[in-house]
Design a protein around this motif. Structure first.
Motif, PDB file in Angstrom:
ATOM      1  N   GLY A 191       0.782  -1.159   0.311  1.00 19.05           N
ATOM      2  CA  GLY A 191       0.235  -0.162  -0.142  1.00 19.05           C
ATOM      3  C   GLY A 191       0.921   1.079  -0.014  1.00 19.05           C
ATOM      4  N   ILE A 192       1.895   1.126   0.860  1.00 22.39           N
ATOM      5  CA  ILE A 192       2.530   2.585   1.313  1.00 22.39           C
ATOM      6  C   ILE A 192       2.877   2.850  -0.313  1.00 22.39           C
ATOM      7  CG2 ILE A 192       5.457   3.634   1.684  1.00 22.39           C
ATOM      8  CD1 ILE A 192       3.682   1.886   4.415  1.00 22.39           C
ATOM      9  N   LEU A 193       3.976   1.301  -1.049  1.00 20.75           N
ATOM     10  CA  LEU A 193       4.471   1.766  -2.200  1.00 20.75           C
ATOM     11  C   LEU A 193       4.443   2.216  -3.562  1.00 20.75           C
ATOM     12  CD1 LEU A 193       7.334  -1.032  -1.278  1.00 20.75           C
ATOM     13  CD2 LEU A 193       7.876   1.082  -2.038  1.00 20.75           C
ATOM     14  N   LYS A 194       3.172   1.864  -3.241  1.00 22.66           N
ATOM     15  CA  LYS A 194       1.983   1.586  -4.020  1.00 22.66           C
ATOM     16  C   LYS A 194       1.433   3.127  -4.551  1.00 22.66           C
ATOM     17  CE  LYS A 194      -2.244  -0.901  -5.650  1.00 22.66           C
ATOM     18  NZ  LYS A 194      -2.983  -2.263  -5.571  1.00 22.66           N
ATOM     19  N   THR A 195       0.945   3.882  -3.425  1.00 22.36           N
ATOM     20  CA  THR A 195       1.037   5.159  -3.688  1.00 22.36           C
ATOM     21  C   THR A 195       1.914   6.127  -3.636  1.00 22.36           C
ATOM     22  OG1 THR A 195      -0.458   4.733  -1.737  1.00 22.36           O
ATOM     23  CG2 THR A 195       0.189   7.009  -1.944  1.00 22.36           C
ATOM     24  N   PHE A 196       3.209   5.546  -3.003  1.00 22.55           N
ATOM     25  CA  PHE A 196       4.914   6.832  -3.456  1.00 22.55           C
ATOM     26  C   PHE A 196       4.596   6.163  -5.490  1.00 22.55           C
ATOM     27  CE2 PHE A 196       9.551   6.025  -4.174  1.00 22.55           C
ATOM     28  CZ  PHE A 196       9.673   7.273  -4.212  1.00 22.55           C
TER      29      PHE A 196
END
Length: 204
Positions: A191-196
């Motif tokens: 989730g964090i990486l997809k947003t970034f």
């Protein structure tokens, strides 16, 4: 795959995603590169548990992307302590090999986490349906007509649900609990990486 009686597959992995350090004060969660790569490598072992040679291309693809990220980390360790810094610093140098590797790795992790979460939640569903649905939601849109049949073959070659969970351990309540905890960590990282990676600063 062997583990002690009463143990589970998760006892044998070097690192799980819920053990990856995330600095929540930075970047909506700055993810430590070394531990993330270790957890990703451990995840590729699950494709061996799935047991079919059809999953080998999926495993190889993820392994190749892990290698690209690690090579960048080794070349510029100070600039690569978190995945977000690694991406920013690589892009500053007008390169994007590792960044592109991370994009594809996250897609593969998202596919795996969605398939296993759906399967864990729906206790009567076969793995082939869970993996096929997850493929449609994640990787399929990015794959060419040459790659799609390779992945479709993998979806069709998944073992029966009961056989897969047995391979993860004898103590089924413990297997399900540990798989759930492992997935929570994986989902958080993804989730964090997809947003970034969807943000402007991660584009090349």
């Amino acid at each position: 795959m062997s583990f002690p009686p009463g143990g589970t597959y998760f006892d044998t992995t070097k690192r799980s995603f819920n053990q990856v350090p995330i600095d929540s004060t930075k970047d909506n969660g700055a993810i430590s590169t070394t531990e993330f790569l270790e957890a990703s490598e451990a995840l590729t072992g699950l494709f061996d548990v799935l047991g079919s040679v059809a999953f080998q291309p999926v495993k190889n693809d993820m392994g190749g992307n892990i290698k690209k990220i690690r090579e960048r980390q080794l070349a510029a360790p100070v600039e690569s302590e978190t995945l977000q810094d690694l991406v920013r610093n690589e892009l500053k140098g007008k390169k994007h090999t590792a960044t592109e590797g991370l994009v594809w790795l996250v897609r593969g992790l998202d596919f795996t986490s969605q398939a296993l979460r759906q399967n864990l939640t729906n206790s009567s569903e076969e793995l082939s349906k869970s993996f096929r649905d997850a493929y449609g939601n994640t990787l399929k849109q990015y794959h060419t007509f040459l790659i799609k049949p390779i992945f479709s073959a993998a979806m069709s070659a998944t073992p029966y649900r009961a056989d897969f969970y047995k391979k993860l351990g004898d103590d089924q309540p413990r297997v399900q609990k540990e798989l759930d905890e492992w997935l929570v960590g994986l989902e958080k990282n993804v989730g964090i990486l997809k947003t970034f990676l969807d943000s402007k600063e991660a584009k090349w």
